[in-house]
Design a protein around this motif. Structure first.
Motif, short mmCIF file in Angstrom:
data_model
loop_
_atom_site.label_atom_id
_atom_site.label_comp_id
_atom_site.label_asym_id
_atom_site.label_seq_id
_atom_site.Cartn_x
_atom_site.Cartn_y
_atom_site.Cartn_z
N ASN A 199 29.21 65.10 27.98
CA ASN A 199 27.89 65.42 28.52
C ASN A 199 26.99 66.13 27.50
O ASN A 199 26.14 66.93 27.86
CB ASN A 199 28.03 66.30 29.78
N LYS A 200 27.18 65.85 26.22
CA LYS A 200 26.35 66.47 25.19
C LYS A 200 25.82 65.38 24.27
O LYS A 200 26.52 64.41 23.96
CB LYS A 200 27.16 67.47 24.35
N ASP A 201 24.58 65.54 23.82
CA ASP A 201 24.02 64.53 22.93
C ASP A 201 23.92 65.02 21.50
O ASP A 201 23.38 64.35 20.64
CB ASP A 201 22.63 64.07 23.42
N ALA A 202 24.47 66.20 21.20
CA ALA A 202 24.50 66.70 19.83
C ALA A 202 25.93 67.05 19.44
O ALA A 202 26.71 67.56 20.25
CB ALA A 202 23.61 67.94 19.69
N PHE A 203 26.29 66.72 18.20
CA PHE A 203 27.62 67.06 17.71
C PHE A 203 27.50 67.48 16.25
O PHE A 203 26.53 67.14 15.56
CB PHE A 203 28.59 65.88 17.86
N ALA A 204 28.48 68.23 15.78
CA ALA A 204 28.50 68.68 14.38
C ALA A 204 29.58 67.93 13.63
O ALA A 204 30.64 67.61 14.18
CB ALA A 204 28.75 70.18 14.31
N VAL A 205 29.30 67.64 12.37
CA VAL A 205 30.30 67.13 11.43
C VAL A 205 30.40 68.14 10.30
O VAL A 205 29.40 68.43 9.64
CB VAL A 205 29.92 65.75 10.87
N ILE A 206 31.57 68.70 10.10
CA ILE A 206 31.76 69.73 9.08
C ILE A 206 32.67 69.18 7.99
O ILE A 206 33.80 68.77 8.25
CB ILE A 206 32.34 71.01 9.70
N ASP A 207 32.15 69.15 6.78
CA ASP A 207 32.84 68.60 5.62
C ASP A 207 33.42 69.76 4.81
O ASP A 207 32.68 70.52 4.16
CB ASP A 207 31.86 67.78 4.78
N PHE A 208 34.75 69.90 4.85
CA PHE A 208 35.42 70.98 4.12
C PHE A 208 35.80 70.48 2.73
O PHE A 208 36.74 69.72 2.56
CB PHE A 208 36.67 71.43 4.89
N GLY A 209 35.03 70.89 1.73
CA GLY A 209 35.28 70.49 0.35
C GLY A 209 35.96 71.57 -0.45
O GLY A 209 36.35 72.62 0.08
N ILE A 311 35.72 67.30 12.04
CA ILE A 311 35.94 67.88 10.71
C ILE A 311 36.49 66.83 9.77
O ILE A 311 37.36 66.04 10.13
CB ILE A 311 36.84 69.13 10.76
N ILE A 312 35.93 66.81 8.54
CA ILE A 312 36.31 65.82 7.53
C ILE A 312 36.51 66.53 6.19
O ILE A 312 36.27 67.72 6.06
CB ILE A 312 35.22 64.73 7.39
N VAL A 336 38.92 64.03 11.56
CA VAL A 336 38.63 62.60 11.39
C VAL A 336 38.91 62.20 9.95
O VAL A 336 38.39 62.81 9.01
CB VAL A 336 37.15 62.28 11.73
N GLY A 337 39.74 61.18 9.78
CA GLY A 337 40.00 60.60 8.47
C GLY A 337 39.19 59.34 8.29
O GLY A 337 38.58 58.83 9.23
N LEU A 338 39.20 58.82 7.08
CA LEU A 338 38.37 57.65 6.76
C LEU A 338 38.73 56.45 7.63
O LEU A 338 37.85 55.73 8.12
CB LEU A 338 38.54 57.30 5.28
N ASN A 356 40.98 61.04 2.66
CA ASN A 356 40.06 62.06 3.19
C ASN A 356 39.09 62.58 2.15
O ASN A 356 38.06 63.16 2.49
CB ASN A 356 40.86 63.24 3.78
N PHE A 357 39.41 62.38 0.87
CA PHE A 357 38.53 62.84 -0.19
C PHE A 357 37.41 61.84 -0.48
O PHE A 357 36.51 62.13 -1.27
CB PHE A 357 39.33 63.06 -1.48
N LEU A 358 37.44 60.67 0.16
CA LEU A 358 36.53 59.58 -0.21
C LEU A 358 35.39 59.37 0.78
O LEU A 358 34.61 58.44 0.63
CB LEU A 358 37.32 58.27 -0.34
N VAL A 359 35.28 60.22 1.79
CA VAL A 359 34.32 59.98 2.87
C VAL A 359 32.89 59.84 2.33
O VAL A 359 32.18 58.90 2.65
CB VAL A 359 34.40 61.09 3.94
N ASN A 360 32.46 60.78 1.49
CA ASN A 360 31.08 60.72 0.99
C ASN A 360 30.86 59.53 0.07
O ASN A 360 29.81 58.88 0.11
CB ASN A 360 30.72 62.03 0.26
N ALA A 361 31.85 59.24 -0.78
CA ALA A 361 31.71 58.12 -1.71
C ALA A 361 31.59 56.79 -0.95
O ALA A 361 30.78 55.92 -1.32
CB ALA A 361 32.89 58.07 -2.67
N VAL A 362 32.36 56.62 0.11
CA VAL A 362 32.31 55.38 0.87
C VAL A 362 31.07 55.33 1.76
O VAL A 362 30.42 54.30 1.90
CB VAL A 362 33.58 55.20 1.72
N GLY A 363 30.69 56.47 2.32
CA GLY A 363 29.56 56.51 3.25
C GLY A 363 28.26 56.06 2.64
O GLY A 363 27.45 55.40 3.30
#
Length: 366
Positions: A199-209, A311-312, A336-338, A356-363
């Motif tokens: 029942n929520k239309d906002a979510f957070a994605v947190i990238d732990f580098g 979390i990614i 969440v993994g790739l 898991n280290f490739l999320v930004n490169a693939v995105g």
């Protein structure tokens, strides 16, 4: 996996403070991604400062070695820049004609962001229309990056003899991924659209580098908030190294072994206790900063309450992190993994442990 209708092959490069990631991908006409090959290597020391690649030759040389050793042949390339160099803000501006909107936004930037407009590349998007005190307003999301930072990444691609297609920011990569279905266990449902449920239309994605923690908030599939916290997993390694009087390599090993799991009540080892106390102190501070971002978004960015957190990144693999965050923030947290992202497949001959280290490169290839 067969790709009979290939749209494009890309070499995607993510230059981080600790690691350089190079990924060779094929993207078909349905925007499905096939990871053909990848390589990861340490970033040469002191090559990046405040987001700028200071030593183009050293970084280019390391990327060239990764490409050569992994037999990558693609020339079309995309590169993702360091997250520390990006400034973003949300403004309300008067609703005006399209022709005048640039001027209104630039005026708002001049009043609200401490930047030189001539020295920055500015992008903005209209998030929504609303009324404030009876006046028609536009909610605007602005991103600003210094032009010399963008140019330093383009210089790397030219030095490598690659064909630059785009320079992008981690937040855009995240937004593209999380428009897709995600394979996480929410009420025993295998696939979840991040924009539905709870029942929520906002979510957070947190990238732990390794050097940063990047908080992104999306609402109705649109990025509305981005904040970089200058704390990452390498800071945790250093803190454990100091507390336990261990080398950085041993500290990282202990971090992975114990995670943020509470030692047994009566027979916990002294080593486990030290690691737990050190990590708890750092994670508590990080969670407090995350909480402040969530409340700031809701109160000051005309947002809504965030209903779930994904979390990614490599740091998200810390043992016990998702449960600890969920208890502290009282919001459901899902690692969440790739390969949990719909429409992503991988050459089965590759080592999947580093995905898991490739999320930004693939995105950024999407």
């Amino acid at each position: 996996m067969l790709f009979p209708f290939i749209k494009n092959n890309y070499l995607s490069i993510d230059v981080g403070f600790r690691n350089i990631k190079v990924v060779e991908v094929a993207v078909n006409r349905s925007n499905e991604v096939y990871i053909k090959n990848f390589g990861i290597a340490s970033t040469p020391l002191n090559c990046i400062k405040n987001g700028v690649i200071k030593n183009v030759d050293a970084v280019s040389s390391e990327i060239s070695r990764i490409i050569r050793e992994n037999n990558m042949k693609v020339k079309k390339s995309k590169i993702v820049m360091s997250g520390t160099s990006i400034i973003s803000r949300v403004f309300l501006v008067d609703k005006v004609s399209d022709q005048d909107l640039d001027a209104v936004v630039n005026s708002a930037i001049g009043k609200n962001m401490p930047i030189n407009l001539e020295e920055h590349k500015i992008d903005y998007k209209v998030l929504q229309e609303l009324k404030e005190n009876g006046q028609d307003k536009l909610k605007i999301f602005v991103t600003a990056v210094r032009k010399n930072i963008i140019n330093s990444y383009i210089d790397v691609l030219f030095e490598l003899g690659l064909k630059p297609i785009s320079v992008d920011i981690p937040a855009n990569s995240t937004a593209k991924f999380f428009n897709r279905d995600i394979k996480v266990n929410i009420d025993n449902v295998k696939f979840v659209n991040p924009n539905k449920g709870l029942n929520k239309d906002a979510f957070a994605v947190i990238d732990f580098g390794s050097e940063t923690t990047i908080i992104n908030i999306l609402r109705n599939r649109i990025l509305e908030f981005n904040k970089v916290i200058l704390t990452g997993s390498s800071n945790m390694d250093e803190a454990i190294s100091t507390a336990a009087k261990k080398s950085i390599m041993d500290a990282e090993r202990l971090k992975k072994m114990y995670g943020i799991s509470m030692p047994p009540a009566f027979d916990g080892s002294e080593e486990h206790i030290k690691v737990y106390k050190t990590l708890k102190d750092m994670v508590d501070k990080l969670i407090n900063q995350i909480y402040m971002c969530l409340t700031f978004y809701e109160a000051r960015c005309y947002g809504v309450k965030v209903g779930k957190i994904f979390i990614i990144g490599g740091g998200s693999l810390l043992k016990g992190l998702s449960d600890y965050m969920e208890q502290a923030l009282q919001i459901p947290v899902y690692p969440v993994g790739l390969l949990d992202i719909d429409g992503i497949d991988i050459n089965r001959n590759l080592n999947s442990e580093k995905l898991n280290f490739l999320v930004n490169a693939v995105g950024i290839t999407l």
